[in-house]
Write a protein that holds these residues in place. Structure first.
Motif, short mmCIF file in Angstrom:
data_model
loop_
_atom_site.label_atom_id
_atom_site.label_comp_id
_atom_site.label_asym_id
_atom_site.label_seq_id
_atom_site.Cartn_x
_atom_site.Cartn_y
_atom_site.Cartn_z
N SER A 1 0.83 -1.21 0.00
CA SER A 1 0.00 0.00 0.00
C SER A 1 0.86 1.25 0.00
O SER A 1 1.99 1.25 0.49
N SER A 2 0.28 2.28 -0.56
CA SER A 2 0.92 3.58 -0.50
C SER A 2 0.73 4.13 0.91
O SER A 2 0.01 3.57 1.72
N LEU A 3 1.40 5.22 1.16
CA LEU A 3 1.26 5.87 2.45
C LEU A 3 0.20 6.95 2.37
O LEU A 3 0.08 7.63 1.35
N PRO A 4 -0.55 7.14 3.43
CA PRO A 4 -1.49 8.26 3.43
C PRO A 4 -0.72 9.57 3.56
O PRO A 4 0.45 9.59 3.96
N TRP A 5 -1.35 10.64 3.20
CA TRP A 5 -0.74 11.96 3.26
C TRP A 5 -1.22 12.68 4.51
O TRP A 5 -2.42 12.88 4.70
N GLN B 1 4.85 16.90 -1.54
CA GLN B 1 3.84 16.23 -2.35
C GLN B 1 4.43 15.58 -3.60
O GLN B 1 4.02 14.48 -3.97
N ALA B 2 5.39 16.22 -4.24
CA ALA B 2 5.99 15.63 -5.44
C ALA B 2 6.70 14.32 -5.11
O ALA B 2 6.60 13.34 -5.86
N ASP B 3 7.41 14.28 -3.98
CA ASP B 3 8.09 13.05 -3.57
C ASP B 3 7.07 11.95 -3.29
O ASP B 3 7.26 10.80 -3.67
N THR B 4 6.01 12.30 -2.59
CA THR B 4 4.97 11.32 -2.27
C THR B 4 4.33 10.78 -3.54
O THR B 4 4.12 9.57 -3.67
N THR B 5 4.06 11.64 -4.50
CA THR B 5 3.49 11.21 -5.77
C THR B 5 4.43 10.27 -6.50
O THR B 5 4.01 9.23 -7.03
N ALA B 6 5.72 10.59 -6.52
CA ALA B 6 6.70 9.73 -7.20
C ALA B 6 6.78 8.35 -6.56
O ALA B 6 6.79 7.33 -7.26
N VAL B 7 6.83 8.30 -5.24
CA VAL B 7 6.90 7.01 -4.54
C VAL B 7 5.63 6.20 -4.79
O VAL B 7 5.69 5.00 -5.07
N ASN B 8 4.47 6.85 -4.71
CA ASN B 8 3.22 6.13 -4.93
C ASN B 8 3.10 5.62 -6.36
O ASN B 8 2.55 4.54 -6.60
N THR B 9 3.63 6.35 -7.32
CA THR B 9 3.62 5.89 -8.71
C THR B 9 4.46 4.62 -8.85
O THR B 9 4.04 3.67 -9.51
N TYR C 1 -2.09 -3.93 -5.09
CA TYR C 1 -1.75 -2.60 -4.58
C TYR C 1 -3.00 -1.95 -3.99
O TYR C 1 -4.08 -2.03 -4.58
N VAL C 2 -2.84 -1.34 -2.84
CA VAL C 2 -3.92 -0.58 -2.20
C VAL C 2 -3.48 0.88 -2.14
O VAL C 2 -2.43 1.19 -1.59
N ASP C 3 -4.28 1.74 -2.70
CA ASP C 3 -3.97 3.17 -2.76
C ASP C 3 -4.45 3.86 -1.48
O ASP C 3 -5.53 4.44 -1.43
N MET C 4 -3.65 3.76 -0.44
CA MET C 4 -4.01 4.33 0.86
C MET C 4 -4.08 5.86 0.79
O MET C 4 -4.85 6.48 1.54
N LEU C 5 -3.32 6.46 -0.11
CA LEU C 5 -3.39 7.91 -0.27
C LEU C 5 -4.81 8.32 -0.63
O LEU C 5 -5.36 9.26 -0.04
N GLY D 1 -6.45 11.73 -0.42
CA GLY D 1 -5.42 12.33 -1.25
C GLY D 1 -4.64 13.39 -0.50
O GLY D 1 -4.37 13.26 0.70
N PHE D 2 -4.30 14.43 -1.20
CA PHE D 2 -3.54 15.51 -0.58
C PHE D 2 -4.44 16.48 0.20
O PHE D 2 -3.96 17.48 0.72
N GLN D 3 -5.70 16.17 0.26
CA GLN D 3 -6.64 16.98 1.04
C GLN D 3 -7.12 16.21 2.27
O GLN D 3 -8.22 16.44 2.76
N ALA D 4 -6.31 15.30 2.76
CA ALA D 4 -6.70 14.46 3.90
C ALA D 4 -7.05 15.32 5.11
O ALA D 4 -6.33 16.26 5.45
N PRO D 5 -8.16 15.01 5.75
CA PRO D 5 -8.52 15.77 6.94
C PRO D 5 -7.54 15.50 8.09
O PRO D 5 -7.15 14.35 8.32
N ALA D 6 -7.16 16.53 8.77
CA ALA D 6 -6.22 16.40 9.89
C ALA D 6 -6.77 15.48 10.97
O ALA D 6 -6.01 14.86 11.71
#
Length: 115
Positions: free
Chosen positions: A21-25, A39-47, A69-73, A78-83
């Motif tokens: 799985s990817s990592l959540p943001w 964010q760019a690094d996270t996107t590259a790793v998830n890709t 694969y599970v897209d945990m992001l 995504g990049f709008q994850a609630p705190a």
């Protein structure tokens, strides 16, 4: 992955299937003001991670379909994850609501492997 499956010269294992799985943001890590720089690094790793099942299937056709694969992001918004999905003490580990969300994602991965 090859080590877990005991292939390509690695000692045999009992692993039959697995998901990654990817990592959540976390919008709080390392801080709200600097998070967007990562964010760019996270996107590259998830890709890279999302492409691993296709690589595995092509490299080991006899084992095709055994790596998912599970897209945990995405599960975390995504990049709008609630705190609220993250523990405020360290800003990177899930809160109880985040643990529930992560559990749902992992269950989705497990179900893909059981089908």
């Amino acid at each position: 992955i090859e080590r877990f499956f005991g292939i390509n010269g690695n000692p045999a294992t009992s692993v039959k299937r697995m998901f990654i799985s990817s990592l959540p943001w976390s919008p709080l890590f390392p801080s709200l003001s600097t998070a967007s720089a990562y964010q760019a690094d996270t996107t590259a790793v998830n890709t890279i991670q999302s492409g691993l099942p296709a690589w595995f299937d092509a490299t080991y056709p006899a084992l095709a379909g055994r790596l998912k694969y599970v897209d945990m992001l995405t599960y975390f918004g995504g990049f709008q994850a609630p705190a609220s999905l993250f523990a405020s003490a360290d800003a990177s580990n899930p809160s109880p609501a985040g643990q529930y969300t992560m559990g749902n994602g992992w269950a989705s991965g497990a179900l893909q492997l059981l089908r």
